[in-house]
Write a protein that holds these residues in place. Sequence first.
Motif, PDB file in Angstrom:
ATOM      1  N   GLU A   1       2.144  -0.937   0.321  1.00  0.00           N
ATOM      2  CA  GLU A   1       0.834  -1.575   0.324  1.00  0.00           C
ATOM      3  C   GLU A   1       0.992  -3.078   0.183  1.00  0.00           C
ATOM      4  OE1 GLU A   1      -1.607  -0.522  -3.187  1.00  0.00           O
ATOM      5  OE2 GLU A   1       0.193   0.418  -3.987  1.00  0.00           O
TER       6      GLU A   1
ATOM      7  N   ALA B   1      -3.942 -11.812  -3.686  1.00  0.00           N
ATOM      8  CA  ALA B   1      -4.453 -12.453  -4.904  1.00  0.00           C
ATOM      9  C   ALA B   1      -5.040 -13.807  -4.486  1.00  0.00           C
ATOM     10  CB  ALA B   1      -3.338 -12.596  -5.920  1.00  0.00           C
TER      11      ALA B   1
ATOM     12  N   MET C   1      -9.415  -8.699  -5.940  1.00  0.00           N
ATOM     13  CA  MET C   1      -9.891  -7.619  -6.795  1.00  0.00           C
ATOM     14  C   MET C   1      -8.847  -7.414  -7.885  1.00  0.00           C
ATOM     15  SD  MET C   1     -12.584  -6.750  -5.021  1.00  0.00           S
ATOM     16  CE  MET C   1     -13.080  -5.118  -5.593  1.00  0.00           C
TER      17      MET C   1
ATOM     18  N   LEU D   1     -10.205  -4.297 -13.254  1.00  0.00           N
ATOM     19  CA  LEU D   1     -10.677  -2.910 -13.295  1.00  0.00           C
ATOM     20  C   LEU D   1     -10.872  -2.464 -11.851  1.00  0.00           C
ATOM     21  CD1 LEU D   1     -13.529  -3.167 -15.964  1.00  0.00           C
ATOM     22  CD2 LEU D   1     -11.420  -1.853 -16.218  1.00  0.00           C
TER      23      LEU D   1
ATOM     24  N   PHE E   1      -1.060   5.142  -4.433  1.00  0.00           N
ATOM     25  CA  PHE E   1      -0.677   3.902  -3.754  1.00  0.00           C
ATOM     26  C   PHE E   1      -1.643   3.546  -2.629  1.00  0.00           C
ATOM     27  CE2 PHE E   1       3.038   5.595  -5.834  1.00  0.00           C
ATOM     28  CZ  PHE E   1       3.411   4.493  -6.572  1.00  0.00           C
ATOM     29  N   GLY E   2      -1.758   2.269  -2.365  1.00  0.00           N
ATOM     30  CA  GLY E   2      -2.606   1.787  -1.280  1.00  0.00           C
ATOM     31  C   GLY E   2      -3.931   1.220  -1.768  1.00  0.00           C
ATOM     32  N   PHE E   3      -4.197   1.309  -3.073  1.00  0.00           N
ATOM     33  CA  PHE E   3      -5.511   0.892  -3.571  1.00  0.00           C
ATOM     34  C   PHE E   3      -5.453  -0.249  -4.580  1.00  0.00           C
ATOM     35  CE2 PHE E   3      -5.694   5.145  -1.942  1.00  0.00           C
ATOM     36  CZ  PHE E   3      -6.785   5.072  -1.085  1.00  0.00           C
ATOM     37  N   ARG E   4      -4.258  -0.814  -4.764  1.00  0.00           N
ATOM     38  CA  ARG E   4      -4.142  -1.954  -5.671  1.00  0.00           C
ATOM     39  C   ARG E   4      -5.015  -3.101  -5.169  1.00  0.00           C
ATOM     40  NH1 ARG E   4       2.007  -1.581  -7.942  1.00  0.00           N
ATOM     41  NH2 ARG E   4       2.509  -0.544  -6.037  1.00  0.00           N
ATOM     42  N   GLN E   5      -5.183  -3.188  -3.835  1.00  0.00           N
ATOM     43  CA  GLN E   5      -6.007  -4.271  -3.282  1.00  0.00           C
ATOM     44  C   GLN E   5      -7.469  -4.163  -3.734  1.00  0.00           C
ATOM     45  OE1 GLN E   5      -7.029  -3.926   0.966  1.00  0.00           O
ATOM     46  NE2 GLN E   5      -5.587  -2.227   1.047  1.00  0.00           N
ATOM     47  N   PHE E   6      -7.882  -3.008  -4.269  1.00  0.00           N
ATOM     48  CA  PHE E   6      -9.237  -2.841  -4.795  1.00  0.00           C
ATOM     49  C   PHE E   6      -9.252  -2.824  -6.324  1.00  0.00           C
ATOM     50  CE2 PHE E   6      -9.160  -0.586  -0.659  1.00  0.00           C
ATOM     51  CZ  PHE E   6      -9.997  -1.456   0.023  1.00  0.00           C
ATOM     52  N   GLY E   7      -8.125  -3.163  -6.917  1.00  0.00           N
ATOM     53  CA  GLY E   7      -8.048  -3.183  -8.379  1.00  0.00           C
ATOM     54  C   GLY E   7      -7.751  -1.811  -8.962  1.00  0.00           C
ATOM     55  N   ILE E   8      -7.406  -0.853  -8.111  1.00  0.00           N
ATOM     56  CA  ILE E   8      -7.093   0.497  -8.600  1.00  0.00           C
ATOM     57  C   ILE E   8      -5.584   0.619  -8.761  1.00  0.00           C
ATOM     58  CG2 ILE E   8      -7.253   2.974  -8.117  1.00  0.00           C
ATOM     59  CD1 ILE E   8      -9.822   2.241  -6.455  1.00  0.00           C
TER      60      ILE E   8
ATOM     61  N   PRO F   1      -1.744   2.007  -9.686  1.00  0.00           N
ATOM     62  CA  PRO F   1      -1.093   3.262  -9.275  1.00  0.00           C
ATOM     63  C   PRO F   1      -1.033   4.322 -10.374  1.00  0.00           C
ATOM     64  CG  PRO F   1       0.296   1.353  -8.798  1.00  0.00           C
ATOM     65  CD  PRO F   1      -0.836   0.866  -9.640  1.00  0.00           C
TER      66      PRO F   1
ATOM     67  N   SER G   1      -1.828 -13.229 -10.168  1.00  0.00           N
ATOM     68  CA  SER G   1      -1.249 -12.627  -8.977  1.00  0.00           C
ATOM     69  C   SER G   1      -0.846 -11.200  -9.332  1.00  0.00           C
ATOM     70  CB  SER G   1      -0.049 -13.448  -8.493  1.00  0.00           C
ATOM     71  OG  SER G   1       0.949 -13.440  -9.474  1.00  0.00           O
ATOM     72  N   ALA G   2      -0.416 -10.447  -8.316  1.00  0.00           N
ATOM     73  CA  ALA G   2      -0.128  -9.031  -8.533  1.00  0.00           C
ATOM     74  C   ALA G   2       1.065  -8.844  -9.459  1.00  0.00           C
ATOM     75  CB  ALA G   2       0.131  -8.353  -7.188  1.00  0.00           C
TER      76      ALA G   2
ATOM     77  N   THR H   1      -3.757  -4.401 -12.149  1.00  0.00           N
ATOM     78  CA  THR H   1      -3.060  -4.783 -10.918  1.00  0.00           C
ATOM     79  C   THR H   1      -2.687  -6.262 -10.889  1.00  0.00           C
ATOM     80  OG1 THR H   1      -5.210  -5.110  -9.903  1.00  0.00           O
ATOM     81  CG2 THR H   1      -4.141  -2.989  -9.531  1.00  0.00           C
ATOM     82  N   MET H   2      -3.477  -7.095 -11.597  1.00  0.00           N
ATOM     83  CA  MET H   2      -3.258  -8.548 -11.557  1.00  0.00           C
ATOM     84  C   MET H   2      -2.930  -9.069 -12.947  1.00  0.00           C
ATOM     85  SD  MET H   2      -3.782  -9.656  -8.502  1.00  0.00           S
ATOM     86  CE  MET H   2      -4.370  -8.874  -6.995  1.00  0.00           C
TER      87      MET H   2
END
Lengths: 240, 329
Positions: free
Chosen positions: A50, A54, A144, A147, B20-27, B29, B240-241, B264-265
Motif C-alpha cells: 500500500e 502524508a 488521514m 483515527l 492492509f491497504g487502508f492506512r491511507q484512510f487512517g485505518i 493494520p 508522516s506514516a 498510522t501517522m
Amino acid sequence: MDSLLPYRIYANSESAITIDFGNHIDRNLNRRVLAIHHFLQANPLEGMVESVPAYSSLTVYFDILAVKKHAGEETASRCMEEALAACMQKDIAHAPDDGILHRIPVCYDEPFAPDLSLIIHEKNISRTNIIDIHCERTYHVFMMGFLPGFAYMGEIDTRIAMPRKKQPAKRVEAGSVGIAGRQTGIYPLHSPGGWQIIGRTPVPVFDPFHEPVCLLKAGDQVQFYSISSHEFEHIKSRYS
Amino acid sequence: MSLSILKAGILDTIQDQGRFGFRQFGINPGGAMDQYALQVANALVGNPFEETVIEIHFPAPELEFLADAVIAIAGADFTPFINNRKTDILHPVAVRQGARLRFEKSVMGTCCYLAVRSGFDLQPWLGSHSTHIKAGAGGFKGRPLKKDDSIPLKKNINLSEFAGDNDFLQFHWKAAPQSMDHLPENISVMRGPEWDWLTQDAKKNFIHDEFIISSQSDRMGYRLHGNDLSSGVEEELISSAVSFGSIQLLPNGQLTILMADHQTMGGYPRIAQVIAAHHSRLAQKKPKEKIHFQLTDNKSAEIIYLKQQEDLRLLQIACSLKLDEILYP
C-alpha cells in the motif's frame, strides 16, 4: 505545477520506504504527494502492499518476500527505492483533481462546542465571527490519520488558530469538530483528544459497515456550514 | 461446531496478519502483536499463515471445545491445561468434543496464540479478520471475546478413530523456534530517519543504557523508562506514516515503541526502527522487563528476517504433511 520539487527517498524499515519533499505543510507539496499516490494506486510497484500519503511525504509499504523474488542481491528496500526513483522520472507531474467537495453541516451551539468560549476569550472575537471565519474557507484534506476516517484539513484563518490543549480531554464525542494550530478536523469516533472543540456534525465521517467506510480521503475539499440544534437532530435521525 | 468461552480473559481477540491497504484512510493494520508466534501456531496445525487465531493475554480465558479439533498454542507460555491435565505449548494437540482448556500461570511472555486446524468461520472486515476494537469491526463482533461467546469453526473433523479413548492427545513432535526458547534482552534496531537528531551522548546512551518497559504499555505501543535522550533539535516534525517497531523520541526525552495497534501517522522524531525479526521478542516483553538496543543495518536485518521466514515455511510444510498422514491415513 513544478514537477522538479527536490525530494529524498529513504528506508523506514525493511518493509517501508518514504519519499519526502521537506518538512512543511503546503498545498502544492501535498498535491505532488497525492499525484504520486494516485499514480501508484493505478500502477503499483511490484511487491507493493500500500502507499500512504502524508502532508509532505508518501510512504510505500511492501512485502519483503515478494520483492526479494526479483531483487537479487539487493535488499528489498533498496530495490523499492530504485523502483520509486524510476517512477519519479515518469510523467506524473499532473496534480490530481481537487477531489470531491463535501459540504458538511456543523452545529456550533454550546453543548457541542466546549472550547468555543475559550477562543472567544483568547482571540477577543465574537462567536458569530468565529463561525463565519470557520465556514468561509474551503479546506483541503492533506492526509488521514490518528483515527479511522480522521481527516487533517487546513489551513484555517490565523484569526481562529489555536494551539492544541496541553492536557487532552479524556473523551471527545464522535462528530466533534476541532481546531489545532492551523488545522481543523472531525472526530470520527469518540476518543481522548487534544483539539479545541468548536462544534459537532451529525454526518458520520466513519462507518465500518457502510461503503465507503470513510467519507473523506486525502485530496478532498471540505466546506462547513452552520446549522441549528434542531437541524442537527433532524439530520442525525436520517443516519440512525 | 464451535469453541465456547466459559470465562473471558483480560483481552482475548481474534487476530490474523493484519489489515492492509487502508492506512491511507487512517485505518491501521492491527493484527497479531507477535506475528511470528501466530505463524508458528498456524504452521503447527497445518494452516496457511494467514489463518485466523485467538490472541490471549494473561489472565487468560477458559474455553470449551464443542467439537473435535486439532489445536496448537504458541507464543507466551501461560501453562495450558486441558481437562485439568497439563499440556505443552508448541505441540499440535488433538482435542475431543467437550474438552476444556484453561491456563494456570504466566511463566513466559505476554501474548499467546491459539490456532485451530482450518481456522474459525468468521466474516472479514476490509479483507482481514483482525479485531479493530476502536472501529468496532473485524474479528468476533468487533470486540474482545466475552463469556458465552461461541466462535464457529470452519471445518468439522472427527478424531474418534485417531484419539481412541483419550479426551485429548498431544502429538510427540514440536516446533523448536529458536527465538522462543529464551527471551533475549537484546533488540536489534536500524537507525531511523531522525537518528541524527540525537546528540552524540544520547546516541551512546541509547546503545549502552538499559530501558525498562513501562506499565503504560499496550497493543498500541510500549513506553520505555530510561535516561533522558532529549535531542538538541528544536525543529517541529510534520506528521508522516509510521510502522510497527518505530521508536519515537517524546518531547520529555523518553522513548516509545509503536506496536500492532499504533496510529498510522506520527509526528515525533523516529530515532530507530526495531528490525522485523525482533518484533516477536519485543511483543513478548512484559512491563518492568528491561531491554538493550543494538544497532544493525537493513541488509543484516533482512537476512535474519528471510531466514526466520524460511524456517517457518519449512515448519509449515513439515507439519502439513505429517498431519495429513496421521489424520487421513
